[in-house]
Motif scaffolding. Structure first.
Motif, short mmCIF file in Angstrom:
data_model
loop_
_atom_site.label_atom_id
_atom_site.label_comp_id
_atom_site.label_asym_id
_atom_site.label_seq_id
_atom_site.Cartn_x
_atom_site.Cartn_y
_atom_site.Cartn_z
N UNK A 95 0.82 -1.21 0.00
CA UNK A 95 0.00 0.00 0.00
C UNK A 95 0.86 1.26 0.00
N UNK A 96 1.95 1.24 0.74
CA UNK A 96 2.82 2.42 0.73
C UNK A 96 3.48 2.58 -0.65
N UNK A 97 3.89 1.46 -1.24
CA UNK A 97 4.50 1.52 -2.58
C UNK A 97 3.52 2.12 -3.59
N UNK A 98 2.26 1.72 -3.51
CA UNK A 98 1.26 2.22 -4.47
C UNK A 98 1.09 3.73 -4.30
N UNK A 99 1.07 4.20 -3.06
CA UNK A 99 0.92 5.63 -2.81
C UNK A 99 2.14 6.40 -3.32
N UNK A 100 3.32 5.86 -3.06
CA UNK A 100 4.55 6.53 -3.47
C UNK A 100 4.64 6.60 -4.99
N UNK A 101 4.17 5.54 -5.66
CA UNK A 101 4.22 5.52 -7.13
C UNK A 101 3.21 6.48 -7.74
N UNK A 102 2.06 6.69 -7.09
CA UNK A 102 0.98 7.42 -7.74
C UNK A 102 0.97 8.91 -7.39
N UNK A 103 1.77 9.31 -6.43
CA UNK A 103 1.75 10.72 -6.03
C UNK A 103 3.14 11.32 -6.16
N UNK A 104 3.21 12.66 -6.28
CA UNK A 104 4.53 13.29 -6.41
C UNK A 104 5.40 13.01 -5.18
N UNK A 105 6.71 12.95 -5.40
CA UNK A 105 7.60 12.56 -4.31
C UNK A 105 7.53 13.55 -3.15
N UNK A 106 7.14 14.80 -3.45
CA UNK A 106 7.04 15.79 -2.36
C UNK A 106 5.95 15.41 -1.36
N UNK A 107 4.98 14.60 -1.82
CA UNK A 107 3.89 14.19 -0.91
C UNK A 107 4.36 13.10 0.05
N UNK A 108 5.45 12.42 -0.30
CA UNK A 108 5.93 11.29 0.51
C UNK A 108 7.40 11.42 0.81
N UNK A 109 7.73 12.29 1.75
CA UNK A 109 9.14 12.46 2.12
C UNK A 109 9.68 11.24 2.85
N UNK A 110 11.00 11.23 3.02
CA UNK A 110 11.63 10.15 3.78
C UNK A 110 10.99 10.03 5.14
#
Ligand code: ATP
Length: 251
Positions: free
Chosen positions: A18-33
């Motif tokens: 689920x985290x991978x799907x979110x990271x793939x579908x949204x800009x990287x700024x939405x999912x920081x380290x």
């Protein structure tokens, strides 16, 4: 950098998926380290090589953490060899703070008294996104254990509150990862190699390493090399094995 997210789900198929799907579908700024997705009800958990990771609802903490090693100045080769070990060490330390006597089994398990309390699954999502997933057995009873080699924090008499495990783990992971990043992914300079080696009960043991196909390697595990590989002494000849090449490691 924007603040990292912590999403708790009532249930999840697989927190890594689920985290991978979110990271793939949204800009990287939405999912920081250090963005985190966690649950205590995981319905389709995976281990390495397509193996299944299961526990009754509400008895296991599944937590996935997003790391961006390239942005942190870590070469991907260094990241892949060391991140599973770094995560295992972070979990081992966290559970020790909660009262468990833990050890690391190379490459990806945390044990208590020789039984698996936590498994780690690191997956590459893209050039600059690695997801580090952990499954921690919190409150499984002896009749709940999916395999006889498993155990839980409850069974071992340690604190087993999901929030406490999560907080301790994230804090240990962050400080180890920051030391690794500050050393540009050099595990020797960052002190990661020594720290992992100190916790790794595999070293010094006789091991049977199962490789793809029917190949096995039997010998004594001597050390970790600078890439996180296990150096096995087979009748005086040293062979380094990479985690990715090992199907099973048995004592
Ligand atoms: P092995 O322990 O067999 O050498 P591994 O440590 O690499 O392999 P993983 O692929 O990380 O194993 O995890 C999957 C395996 O873990 C499953 O095949 C099963 O044996 C075991 N397992 C599944 N669920 C749990 C759990 N909740 N606790 C402990 N072990 C589990």
């Amino acid at each position: 950098a924007s603040a990292s997210k912590l999403e708790w789900r009532e249930r999840s198929t697989s927190t890594n998926d689920e985290l991978a799907a979110l990271v793939r579908s949204e800009p990287s700024s939405a999912w920081p380290e250090f963005s985190v997705l966690a649950t205590d009800v995981q319905t389709a958990g995976r281990g390495r090589l397509g193996r299944v990771w299961t526990a009754p609802d509400g008895t296991m903490l599944a937590v996935s953490v997003l790391l961006r090693p390239t942005s942190a100045g870590i070469r991907s080769a260094d990241a892949l060899g060391w991140l599973p070990l770094l995560a295992g060490l972070a979990m081992s330390r966290a559970l020790r703070i909660l009262g468990a006597t833990t050890e690391l089994k190379w490459p990806n398990d945390v044990l208590i008294a020789g039984r698996k309390v936590c498994g780690i699954l690191c997956e590459v999502v893209d050039d600059d996104a690695v997801i580090v997933g952990s499954g921690v057995n919190l409150t499984l009873s002896s009749t709940d254990l999916p395999v006889p080699t498993a155990t839980s924090l409850l069974l071992e008499g340690a604190a087993h509150d999901a929030d406490a495990v999560l907080a301790a783990y994230l804090s240990e992971l962050r400080s180890l990862y920051e030391a690794f990043g500050a050393a540009s992914g050099d595990a020797v300079v960052g002190g990661i190699k020594d720290a992992v080696s100190a916790d790794c009960s595999t070293l010094g043991k006789s091991v049977r390493v199962e490789l793809p196909g029917a190949d096995t390697l039997s010998g004594v595990a001597r050390s970790l090399d600078d890439d996180g590989r296990l150096v096995v002494d087979v009748d005086g000849r040293l062979t380094a094995v990479a985690a990715g090449d090992v199907t099973h490691l048995r004592y």
